[in-house]
Structure formats: structure tokens, C-alpha cells
Write a protein that holds these residues in place. Structure first.
Motif, mmCIF file in Angstrom:
data_model
loop_
_atom_site.group_PDB
_atom_site.id
_atom_site.type_symbol
_atom_site.label_atom_id
_atom_site.label_comp_id
_atom_site.label_asym_id
_atom_site.label_seq_id
_atom_site.Cartn_x
_atom_site.Cartn_y
_atom_site.Cartn_z
ATOM 1 N N UNK A 75 0.842 -1.193 0.000
ATOM 2 C CA UNK A 75 0.000 0.000 0.000
ATOM 3 C C UNK A 75 0.877 1.243 0.000
ATOM 4 N N UNK A 76 0.581 2.179 -0.913
ATOM 5 C CA UNK A 76 1.279 3.470 -0.953
ATOM 6 C C UNK A 76 0.242 4.575 -0.840
ATOM 7 N N UNK A 77 0.399 5.426 0.160
ATOM 8 C CA UNK A 77 -0.493 6.561 0.368
ATOM 9 C C UNK A 77 0.283 7.838 0.079
ATOM 10 N N UNK A 78 -0.195 8.595 -0.890
ATOM 11 C CA UNK A 78 0.471 9.816 -1.322
ATOM 12 C C UNK A 78 -0.298 11.026 -0.791
ATOM 13 N N UNK A 79 0.278 11.700 0.208
ATOM 14 C CA UNK A 79 -0.340 12.822 0.909
ATOM 15 C C UNK A 79 -1.821 12.542 1.202
ATOM 16 N N UNK A 80 -2.083 11.514 1.997
ATOM 17 C CA UNK A 80 -3.473 11.118 2.268
ATOM 18 C C UNK A 80 -4.221 12.167 3.065
ATOM 19 N N UNK A 81 -5.517 12.301 2.766
ATOM 20 C CA UNK A 81 -6.392 13.185 3.529
ATOM 21 C C UNK A 81 -7.448 12.348 4.232
ATOM 22 N N UNK A 82 -7.891 12.843 5.384
ATOM 23 C CA UNK A 82 -8.942 12.201 6.173
ATOM 24 C C UNK A 82 -8.580 10.783 6.602
ATOM 25 N N UNK A 83 -7.293 10.497 6.641
ATOM 26 C CA UNK A 83 -6.839 9.187 7.113
ATOM 27 C C UNK A 83 -6.319 9.245 8.543
ATOM 28 N N UNK A 84 -5.599 10.320 8.856
ATOM 29 C CA UNK A 84 -4.994 10.456 10.184
ATOM 30 C C UNK A 84 -5.413 11.741 10.893
ATOM 31 N N UNK A 85 -5.990 12.687 10.171
ATOM 32 C CA UNK A 85 -6.462 13.946 10.753
ATOM 33 C C UNK A 85 -7.359 14.627 9.731
ATOM 34 N N UNK A 86 -8.035 15.689 10.170
ATOM 35 C CA UNK A 86 -8.911 16.430 9.273
ATOM 36 C C UNK A 86 -8.159 17.498 8.489
ATOM 37 N N UNK A 87 -8.935 18.339 7.810
ATOM 38 C CA UNK A 87 -8.362 19.415 7.017
ATOM 39 C C UNK A 87 -8.071 20.635 7.888
ATOM 40 N N UNK A 88 -7.061 21.402 7.492
ATOM 41 C CA UNK A 88 -6.826 22.682 8.140
ATOM 42 C C UNK A 88 -7.998 23.625 7.849
ATOM 43 N N UNK A 89 -8.469 24.387 8.853
ATOM 44 C CA UNK A 89 -9.570 25.324 8.606
ATOM 45 C C UNK A 89 -9.258 26.335 7.506
ATOM 46 N N UNK A 90 -8.021 26.837 7.444
ATOM 47 C CA UNK A 90 -7.689 27.842 6.424
ATOM 48 C C UNK A 90 -7.787 27.233 5.027
ATOM 49 N N UNK A 91 -7.474 25.972 4.891
ATOM 50 C CA UNK A 91 -7.590 25.303 3.593
ATOM 51 C C UNK A 91 -9.059 25.223 3.182
ATOM 52 N N UNK A 92 -9.919 24.835 4.113
ATOM 53 C CA UNK A 92 -11.335 24.727 3.800
ATOM 54 C C UNK A 92 -11.932 26.088 3.456
ATOM 55 N N UNK A 93 -11.514 27.137 4.160
ATOM 56 C CA UNK A 93 -12.022 28.478 3.866
ATOM 57 C C UNK A 93 -11.616 28.923 2.470
#
Length: 298
Positions: A158-176
Motif C-alpha cells: 500500500x502506498x499513500x500519497x499525501x493522504x487526507x482524512x486518514x490520520x487527521x482532518x483538514x486545516x480550517x484555512x484550507x477549507x475556507x
């Protein structure tokens, strides 16, 4: 022709143009190693498009793109490195931009749906009884990790390339910063967001950027989401795993997340790639890293 008809015959400046999207897709696909081909796999949710290259008898590897307008086409650099010895299958997610075609009114809505869809893709590729190497970027990494945790017997590495929602959520500034693009996607908003996250247009493959701009108004379905993997499932996972974080990503803090990943999956190899942004991947992955992935799979 009536004035009303004339108005309706004039394309909206931000309307989805399938010809523009197809041309942009083909430009990126043209960077794939020759020869390459494609197959269409029927699933309970519709026809799934898969780009394929490498020796027919090579060990199989499946590549899953991120969300937000990504497709299978930008995996060209990884396809070139891996297809020397492996059979590469890069998937267009069902219901997302690309050449997969969901059935009317259908589409994965839950994590279980996604897992059923991916299992059907593997079966349709003739890989139902084979151990498969999985590589996923961002949202595709989340799908790949859940599949590996649920069906470890079908996952070789298994190779995970900059995984999201696997170990933590998104930064608020990114979502904004992403919100305007998510609420009303236009090519201009897509470009502005990707340039902000990546640190400038010069960090992005211009053809991949044009493809994501063309996908801004693609008639996509709402992506299926779900929970992060359970901590006990992560710690119990023993198949070989390589997790690569983009050091310049704005979606999360790469170094903090790498520490969390090492703690969550003590058997995994975890690395931070300096100077690379989340949305510049996968094309921006250095050649040495692509060969690192190939060696890891071998």
C-alpha cells in the motif's frame, strides 16, 4: 430564430464543455508511456474507465486519484516508472471528472458503496483473486486505505500519497480558501485555488492545470465520504505500507501528520517530501521518489 432561442443557444461562459474537457484529458494522457490502452469495467454503479500500461503478465498495481476534479491521467510519471515491470491500472473514480460513466441516479453514497465499487473494479479487471498493490493520492488514498484495512488478503502493498482524512482532518484555512470553488466552481476559481495551495502556477503541470480547469463544471456526483479509519484497525495493519506526505501542503501540517501516521501505523514507512504541495501531486513527485515507490513495490 426567436430572441429566446438565441439566448438558449449561446453557451454559458462557465458551462461544462465536453469537447474542451476531452481535449485536455487527451493532452495529459499523451504523456503516458507507450503503448498504453484503456478498458471499461462494468460495476453496480456504472461503467468505470481504467487507463492501463505495462506488461500483461506483470504484477498488478492500481492507482486511485484524488478528488476535486482529479482524474487518472496525471499519473503519467508513476506509470512510466512502474510499468517497466508491473501492469499499471489507473482508475477514473465513478461519478467524478473523467471517463467513467455512472448509471443514472446511481453513484457511491457511502463508504460501503465505495468499497463495493472498488471490489467490482478489481473483479472486472480479472484481479479478484490476486494480491494487488494499491497507490492512492489524497481522497484516493483514503479509499485505498479503507480497502486495504477491510480486505488485507487482496492488498499486497500500500502506498499513500499525501493522504487526507486518514490520520487527521483538514486545516480550517484550507477549507475556507476552498469554499468559493466548492460552492460555485469555475475555471478561474479552480486556477486561483490551485495556485494558492501550490505556491504558484510554475509548480503545476500546465496541462494538468488546464484539465482541472476544464473539469470545473463537470457534471459530477457528490463524492461519498465517511469516517477516518479506526485507530485499532490502523495499528493492527501489518501489510507493507509506504506513506509519503507533501512537505509544502496547505491541506494539513505534513510533519505533524507524519508523526501521527508513525504512531498510528508503526509497521509503515513514513516520509515527508520537502517543498512539494498537495495539489501539485502526482506529477510533481520527483523521479527519485517514483523509483523509490517502484523499489518498495518490488
Amino acid at each position: 430564430m426567436s430572441p429566446r432561442a438565441a439566448v438558449h443557444d449561446t453557451p454559458h461562459p462557465h458551462a461544462y464543455d465536453p469537447a474542451v474537457f476531452s481535449a485536455a484529458y487527451e493532452r495529459v494522457l499523451g504523456k503516458w508511456p507507450a503503448p498504453h490502452s484503456s478498458v471499461t469495467v462494468p460495476t453496480p454503479f456504472g461503467a468505470t474507465h481504467v487507463n492501463v500500461c505495462g506488461p500483461a503478465d506483470g504484477p498488478p498495481v492500481l492507482l486511485l486519484p484524488g478528488g476535486g476534479g482529479a482524474t487518472s491521467a496525471p499519473w503519467y510519471a508513476q506509470a512510466a516508472a512502474l510499468s517497466l515491470t508491473r501492469r499499471v491500472h489507473a482508475v477514473d473514480l465513478i461519478g467524478a471528472p473523467g471517463r467513467s460513466v455512472p448509471d443514472p441516479g446511481r453513484g457511491p453514497r457511502t463508504l460501503d458503496d465505495l468499497m463495493g465499487w472498488l471490489g467490482s473494479v478489481l473483479d472486472g479487471l480479472g484481479l479478484g483473486s490476486a494480491e494487488v498493490d494499491l497507490i492512492g493520492h489524497s481522497y484516493g488514498a483514503w479509499i485505498a486505505l479503507h480497502h486495504a484495512l477491510r480486505t488485507p488478503a487482496r492488498t499486497r502493498r500500500l502506498v499513500l500519497l499525501d493522504p487526507t482524512q486518514c490520520f487527521a482532518g483538514f486545516r480550517p484555512v484550507y477549507l475556507l480558501r476552498a469554499l468559493p470553488m466548492l460552492l460555485r466552481p469555475t475555471p478561474r476559481r479552480v486556477r486561483a485555488f490551485l495556485e494558492w495551495e501550490s505556491g504558484g502556477a510554475d509548480t503545476l503541470d500546465p496541462d494538468c492545470l488546464a484539465l482541472q480547469e476544464a473539469a470545473a463544471r463537470f457534471p459530477a456526483l457528490r463524492p461519498a465520504t465517511g469516517p477516518r479509519p479506526a485507530p485499532d484497525a490502523l495499528s493492527a495493519f501489518t501489510s507493507p505500507a509506504l506513506i509519503l506526505f507533501a512537505g509544502a501542503a496547505k491541506v494539513h501540517d505534513a510533519r505533524e501528520l507524519a508523526a501521527t501516521a508513525r504512531e498510528s501505523m508503526p509497521e509503515a514507512t513514513v516520509k515527508v517530501l520537502p517543498g512539494i504541495a498537495h495539489h501539485a501531486l502526482p506529477p510533481a513527485l520527483p523521479e527519485a521518489t517514483n523509483h523509490l515507490i517502484a523499489r518498495f513495490l518490488d
